[in-house]
Write a protein that holds these residues in place. Structure first.
Motif, PDB file in Angstrom:
ATOM      1  N   ASP A  48       0.838  -1.193   0.000  1.00 15.28           N
ATOM      2  CA  ASP A  48       0.000   0.000   0.000  1.00 15.28           C
ATOM      3  C   ASP A  48       0.876   1.247   0.000  1.00 15.28           C
ATOM      4  O   ASP A  48       2.086   1.178   0.229  1.00 15.28           O
ATOM      5  N   HIS A  69      -3.303  -0.682  -8.701  1.00 17.36           N
ATOM      6  CA  HIS A  69      -4.283  -1.034  -7.672  1.00 17.36           C
ATOM      7  C   HIS A  69      -3.552  -1.706  -6.516  1.00 17.36           C
ATOM      8  O   HIS A  69      -3.033  -2.812  -6.660  1.00 17.36           O
ATOM      9  N   GLY A  73      -6.484   0.640  -2.338  1.00 11.64           N
ATOM     10  CA  GLY A  73      -7.264   1.175  -3.441  1.00 11.64           C
ATOM     11  C   GLY A  73      -6.391   1.528  -4.639  1.00 11.64           C
ATOM     12  O   GLY A  73      -5.217   1.164  -4.695  1.00 11.64           O
ATOM     13  N   PRO A  74      -6.939   2.270  -5.581  1.00 10.23           N
ATOM     14  CA  PRO A  74      -6.181   2.645  -6.786  1.00 10.23           C
ATOM     15  C   PRO A  74      -5.247   3.831  -6.521  1.00 10.23           C
ATOM     16  O   PRO A  74      -5.353   4.888  -7.132  1.00 10.23           O
ATOM     17  N   THR A  95       1.294  -3.193 -14.361  1.00 13.92           N
ATOM     18  CA  THR A  95      -0.120  -3.361 -14.078  1.00 13.92           C
ATOM     19  C   THR A  95      -0.810  -4.187 -15.154  1.00 13.92           C
ATOM     20  O   THR A  95      -0.369  -4.201 -16.301  1.00 13.92           O
ATOM     21  N   ASN A  97      -3.679  -3.305 -15.966  1.00 14.05           N
ATOM     22  CA  ASN A  97      -4.555  -2.279 -16.526  1.00 14.05           C
ATOM     23  C   ASN A  97      -3.750  -1.118 -17.105  1.00 14.05           C
ATOM     24  O   ASN A  97      -3.879   0.022 -16.653  1.00 14.05           O
TER      25      ASN A  97
END
Length: 148
Positions: A48, A69, A73-74, A95, A97
């Motif tokens: 994180d 992510h 969270g993102p 990632t 994404n």
């Protein structure tokens, strides 16, 4: 199958300190072992943003491999921007994404889509470290989407 580091990778690895920011423990450990096999120093693993910032305060970091992510969270995009712009750390996003950062992120070199393999990691890390050190880079590895 592990790849053997090439000469430029070995030279860069003597002093390169890499932080892995990834919330999936298995992915983070595989990445850590791949980097260690290539001769890099892994300064820590963070799942994180607060943990990553703590590690940056405690250690010198040359390169951060940042997932978008994270467990909080993102937060990866903003974290990558802060590390690159405020801390002078070279940032490579990793990632599943990559479209989320297609327009680039200030302070970051580019994005390496996941899943990936050891060779792509080696090539992208070597490229990012060469850019950090002001060394010539004839071309980016094909797997790496470089930001302008």
């Amino acid at each position: 199958m592990r790849v053997r580091p090439n000469r430029s990778c070995q030279e860069a690895s003597m002093s390169a300190r890499i932080l892995i920011i990834e919330d999936e423990a298995l992915v983070a450990m595989e990445l850590k072992f791949a980097l260690l096999d290539l001769g890099y120093q892994v300064v820590g693993l963070a799942a994180d943003a607060p943990t990553a910032l703590d590690l940056v305060r405690e250690s010198e970091v040359d390169l951060a491999l940042v997932d978008i992510h994270l467990s909080d969270g993102p937060t990866g995009i903003e974290l990558g921007r802060a590390l690159g712009q405020e801390r002078g750390i070279t940032v490579l996003f990793m990632t599943a994404n990559p479209g989320m950062v297609r327009d680039g992120v200030a302070g970051a070199v580019g994005v390496l889509p996941k899943p990936t393999d050891d060779y792509a990691i080696q090539s992208a890390v070597d490229y990012a470290l060469r850019r950090r050190n002001g060394e010539p880079t004839l071309y980016a590895p094909p797997e790496l989407q470089v930001f302008n």
